[in-house]
Design a protein around this motif. Sequence first.
Motif, short mmCIF file in Angstrom:
data_model
loop_
_atom_site.label_atom_id
_atom_site.label_comp_id
_atom_site.label_asym_id
_atom_site.label_seq_id
_atom_site.Cartn_x
_atom_site.Cartn_y
_atom_site.Cartn_z
N ASN A 62 -13.20 3.71 1.45
CA ASN A 62 -12.43 2.53 1.79
C ASN A 62 -11.00 2.97 2.07
N SER A 63 -10.74 3.38 3.30
CA SER A 63 -9.39 3.79 3.65
C SER A 63 -9.01 3.22 5.00
N VAL A 64 -7.71 2.96 5.14
CA VAL A 64 -7.21 2.36 6.37
C VAL A 64 -5.82 2.92 6.63
N THR A 65 -5.52 3.15 7.91
CA THR A 65 -4.16 3.52 8.32
C THR A 65 -3.75 2.55 9.41
N ALA A 122 13.07 -2.95 5.93
CA ALA A 122 13.44 -4.35 6.16
C ALA A 122 12.58 -4.93 7.27
N LYS A 123 12.64 -6.22 7.41
CA LYS A 123 11.93 -6.92 8.47
C LYS A 123 12.25 -6.26 9.81
N GLY A 124 11.21 -6.05 10.61
CA GLY A 124 11.38 -5.46 11.93
C GLY A 124 11.14 -3.97 11.98
N THR A 125 11.21 -3.28 10.83
CA THR A 125 11.01 -1.83 10.79
C THR A 125 9.57 -1.50 11.16
N ARG A 126 9.40 -0.50 12.03
CA ARG A 126 8.06 -0.04 12.39
C ARG A 126 7.65 1.03 11.38
N VAL A 127 6.48 0.85 10.74
CA VAL A 127 6.02 1.75 9.70
C VAL A 127 4.57 2.14 9.91
N VAL A 128 4.19 3.23 9.25
CA VAL A 128 2.81 3.68 9.17
C VAL A 128 2.39 3.51 7.71
N VAL A 129 1.31 2.78 7.49
CA VAL A 129 0.82 2.50 6.14
C VAL A 129 -0.58 3.08 6.00
N SER A 130 -0.77 3.86 4.96
CA SER A 130 -2.09 4.41 4.66
C SER A 130 -2.48 3.95 3.27
N GLY A 131 -3.70 3.46 3.12
CA GLY A 131 -4.12 2.97 1.82
C GLY A 131 -5.55 2.51 1.85
N ARG A 132 -5.85 1.51 1.02
CA ARG A 132 -7.21 0.98 0.93
C ARG A 132 -7.17 -0.54 1.00
N LEU A 133 -8.28 -1.12 1.40
CA LEU A 133 -8.41 -2.57 1.45
C LEU A 133 -8.89 -3.08 0.10
N GLU A 134 -8.32 -4.20 -0.34
CA GLU A 134 -8.71 -4.80 -1.60
C GLU A 134 -8.78 -6.31 -1.42
N VAL A 156 -3.82 -4.78 1.94
CA VAL A 156 -3.77 -3.33 1.95
C VAL A 156 -2.99 -2.87 0.72
N VAL A 157 -3.59 -2.04 -0.11
CA VAL A 157 -2.89 -1.41 -1.23
C VAL A 157 -2.50 -0.03 -0.75
N ALA A 158 -1.21 0.19 -0.59
CA ALA A 158 -0.71 1.39 0.07
C ALA A 158 -0.69 2.60 -0.86
N ASP A 159 -1.13 3.73 -0.33
CA ASP A 159 -0.97 5.02 -0.98
C ASP A 159 0.26 5.74 -0.43
N GLU A 160 0.54 5.51 0.86
CA GLU A 160 1.69 6.12 1.53
C GLU A 160 2.27 5.13 2.53
N ILE A 161 3.60 5.10 2.64
CA ILE A 161 4.28 4.29 3.64
C ILE A 161 5.39 5.14 4.22
N ALA A 162 5.47 5.16 5.56
CA ALA A 162 6.50 5.97 6.21
C ALA A 162 7.03 5.23 7.42
N PRO A 163 8.31 5.41 7.72
CA PRO A 163 8.83 4.82 8.96
C PRO A 163 8.20 5.53 10.16
N SER A 164 7.92 4.79 11.21
CA SER A 164 7.40 5.38 12.44
C SER A 164 8.58 5.97 13.20
N LEU A 165 8.44 7.21 13.63
CA LEU A 165 9.52 7.88 14.35
C LEU A 165 9.27 7.91 15.85
#
Length: 172
Positions: A5-8, A71-83, A100-109
Amino acid sequence: MPNDNSVTLTGNITRDPELRFTPSGQAVATFGLAVNRRWQNRQTNEWEEQVSFFDVKCWAQMAENVSESLAKGTRVVVSGRLEQRSWETDQGDKRSKVEVVADEIAPSLRWATTQVTRNERRDGDGGGAGSGSGGASRGGGGPRPDDGGRSTSTGAPGGGSGASNDMDEEPF
């Protein structure tokens, strides 16, 4: 086959992260994420778009970092699992939602830049729920020669040569 159960997801934050604390003092942050999909309709040659909205939850130090950094509007990459959560309203209606319960969150570059500031590690901080060891994903310690002088590491020996002889320094 194992149950995986993983999602990005890559998308834009739809509301500022909200930081709360459980009764035991554990930090939890939540925010909304909009994921756009765009394609060209082959029959009409017109561009069409679909937007999906997700609720994202993160815990512990990551929750505090997210609330301070994004903040609102920031583009991010989220990796985690669905719950899935289920509850009953005051009127007796049954409700359910998938988040989505996040394991990792990073700004998109892809269309932005960022500056990383490393937090001091706290004693007993295992990296949050479900984070694993994370050792393989961490690079070496100390500044790198191609960082343009923007390294946030402090006190690394070698004057930015990328080599660190300080064995007490934690890898980043």
